[in-house]
Design an enzyme around this catalytic site. Structure first.
Site, mmCIF file in Angstrom:
data_model
loop_
_atom_site.group_PDB
_atom_site.id
_atom_site.type_symbol
_atom_site.label_atom_id
_atom_site.label_comp_id
_atom_site.label_asym_id
_atom_site.label_seq_id
_atom_site.Cartn_x
_atom_site.Cartn_y
_atom_site.Cartn_z
ATOM 1 N N ARG A 68 24.538 15.375 37.039
ATOM 2 C CA ARG A 68 26.409 14.503 37.030
ATOM 3 C C ARG A 68 25.919 14.421 38.579
ATOM 4 O O ARG A 68 25.919 13.406 39.580
ATOM 5 C CB ARG A 68 27.456 14.960 36.774
ATOM 6 C CG ARG A 68 28.479 14.232 37.162
ATOM 7 C CD ARG A 68 29.973 14.267 36.783
ATOM 8 N NE ARG A 68 29.789 15.812 37.104
ATOM 9 C CZ ARG A 68 31.502 15.960 37.335
ATOM 10 N NH1 ARG A 68 32.257 15.114 36.507
ATOM 11 N NH2 ARG A 68 31.794 16.994 37.974
ATOM 12 N N LYS A 126 22.706 18.633 43.976
ATOM 13 C CA LYS A 126 22.695 20.126 43.157
ATOM 14 C C LYS A 126 21.864 20.789 42.164
ATOM 15 O O LYS A 126 21.146 21.811 42.321
ATOM 16 C CB LYS A 126 23.635 20.090 42.368
ATOM 17 C CG LYS A 126 25.211 20.082 43.274
ATOM 18 C CD LYS A 126 26.102 20.373 42.366
ATOM 19 C CE LYS A 126 28.056 20.807 42.917
ATOM 20 N NZ LYS A 126 28.738 21.066 41.845
ATOM 21 N N LEU A 181 29.061 12.342 31.446
ATOM 22 C CA LEU A 181 29.682 12.126 30.544
ATOM 23 C C LEU A 181 30.863 10.857 30.418
ATOM 24 O O LEU A 181 31.170 10.356 29.155
ATOM 25 C CB LEU A 181 30.833 13.031 30.203
ATOM 26 C CG LEU A 181 29.509 14.485 29.638
ATOM 27 C CD1 LEU A 181 29.786 15.839 30.126
ATOM 28 C CD2 LEU A 181 28.669 14.189 28.912
ATOM 29 N N VAL A 241 25.946 21.050 27.106
ATOM 30 C CA VAL A 241 25.935 22.568 27.759
ATOM 31 C C VAL A 241 26.925 22.112 28.785
ATOM 32 O O VAL A 241 28.171 22.643 29.187
ATOM 33 C CB VAL A 241 24.918 23.413 28.844
ATOM 34 C CG1 VAL A 241 25.380 24.765 29.037
ATOM 35 C CG2 VAL A 241 23.456 24.043 27.679
ATOM 36 N N LYS A 281 37.889 23.926 25.106
ATOM 37 C CA LYS A 281 36.756 23.700 24.762
ATOM 38 C C LYS A 281 36.876 23.722 22.672
ATOM 39 O O LYS A 281 36.290 23.218 22.206
ATOM 40 C CB LYS A 281 36.126 25.205 24.727
ATOM 41 C CG LYS A 281 35.406 25.633 25.726
ATOM 42 C CD LYS A 281 33.895 24.858 25.561
ATOM 43 C CE LYS A 281 32.934 25.033 26.791
ATOM 44 N NZ LYS A 281 32.099 24.823 26.643
#
Length: 356
Positions: free
Chosen positions: A52, A56, A77, A96, A189
């Site tokens: 994203r 990084k 996402l 992930v 989650k």
């Protein structure tokens, strides 16, 4: 970093045997995601890695050997269709990427805020990815990274179970009502995984989930992974992360651990094992909080390590990975190995000062 989508990354060739099998990894700049990309490349696979925040990924590229088989894709996402190109032509997808929010500042309508601003976007993002997998026509299986936070060692009346398996799910109402430390992550989650399996069943997607325990060991990321911060909180004294560790211990009767290398091996194993289905707990070993603190003190002697009372119950519930082991998976690292490698990594990178 414009033009990142679909960009091939040049790099030195590794010694693995290259294959045409292609896997997509979402959240490639995170702790598990970055190590999983490394493991796949080291094994000779073609990899599509989604990020994203492109900057990084720059520090990771030099650590990913075999990167001539790696393509980076910028994807979000929350944007429907954002993953279409990344999963196109892939044989499988490792999902992930996930929000790692444990708490928020006080809000007058905290339940509504968490639902609409954290949980709903997480579910939407996962469904967007699964829709991209449907469009691809090539994806044969999706492996979803779940969490031990979706599991509880207590039964419906609050008694400890002797063995904890994949059926021992944390009751959603209980999480909303108690709001124990880390409750937002637990709900996110739990509900995202539930929505993923529902969508997969309705659309005939082969979905398998890996229920990760506390992941530790070395890291490729610039930031200290949250799971390592939680594990080392008796040493660092961080109130929030120690509160999360204590909440996990209260829910599970112990702390379940797995090495980063083993959790990535389990992801790949479940992607490729033909008969894998449903949910799989991935826990190398679990130990009570007092024993964990003892292991930490032995590896990193310091005067200010957080003390905890020794538990009355000498035998904690077994956090069972029997379903995974029965498929033929073997763990490489135990608790002491995991703690040793985690402390070594933190000392080498200056995350912990030298023990006195």
């Amino acid at each position: 970093m414009e033009g990142l989508e679909g960009m091939a990354v040049e790099g030195k060739r590794d010694q693995g045997s290259p294959t045409t099998t292609t896997y997509c990894v979402t959240g490639a700049t995170g702790y598990i995601g970055s190590w999983l990309v490394k493991a796949l490349l080291d094994s000779g696979y073609q990899v599509h890695a989604t990020v994203r925040d492109p900057p990084k990924s720059l520090s990771l590229i030099s650590m990913w050997t075999g990167s001539e088989r790696l393509r980076l894709f910028q994807a979000d996402l929350q944007e429907e269709g954002s993953f279409d190109e990344a999963v196109k032509g892939c044989d499988g997808v490792f999902h992930v990427a996930a929000p790692m929010q444990f708490s928020i500042l006080a809000n007058e309508d905290i339940d509504s805020y968490v639902q609409s601003n954290i949980i709903d976007p997480a579910i939407k993002g996962t469904l967007n990815l699964l829709k991209a997998c449907l469009k691809s026509k090539s994806v044969k299986r999706v492996v979803f990274t779940s969490s031990i936070s979706t599991i509880t060692a207590k039964d419906s009346i609050g008694n400890w179970r002797s063995v904890v398996d994949e059926s021992c799910q944390t009751p959603i109402d209980h999480v909303w009502n108690t709001k124990a430390n880390g409750w937002i992550y637990v709900l996110t989650k739990r509900l995202t995984e539930e929505a993923a399996f529902k969508f997969a069943k309705e659309n005939h997607i082969d979905l398998v989930s890996v229920i990760t325990s506390t992941v530790a060991g070395p890291s490729l990321t610039l930031d200290v992974p949250s799971s390592i911060r939680v594990l080392l909180s008796p040493i660092t004294g961080e109130p929030e992360t120690f509160g999360i560790l204590s909440a996990v211990n209260a829910r599970m009767g112990s702390i379940a651990l797995v090495h980063i290398e083993d959790i990535c091996s389990a992801h790949i194993f479940l992607m490729e094992h033909a008969t894998a289905e449903g949910r799989y707990i991935c826990c190398a070993q679990n130990c009570q909080m007092s024993k964990l603190v003892q292991h930490l003190a032995e590896e990193y002697p310091c005067s200010n390590i957080r003390s905890v009372d020794k538990e009355d119950n000498q035998v904690p519930p077994e956090i069972s990975s029997m379903k995974l082991r029965d498929l033929g998976f073997n763990f490489k690292y135990g608790v002491q190995n995991i703690i040793h490698e985690t402390i070594t990594y933190c000392l080498e990178y200056g995350i912990l000062p030298p023990a006195k």
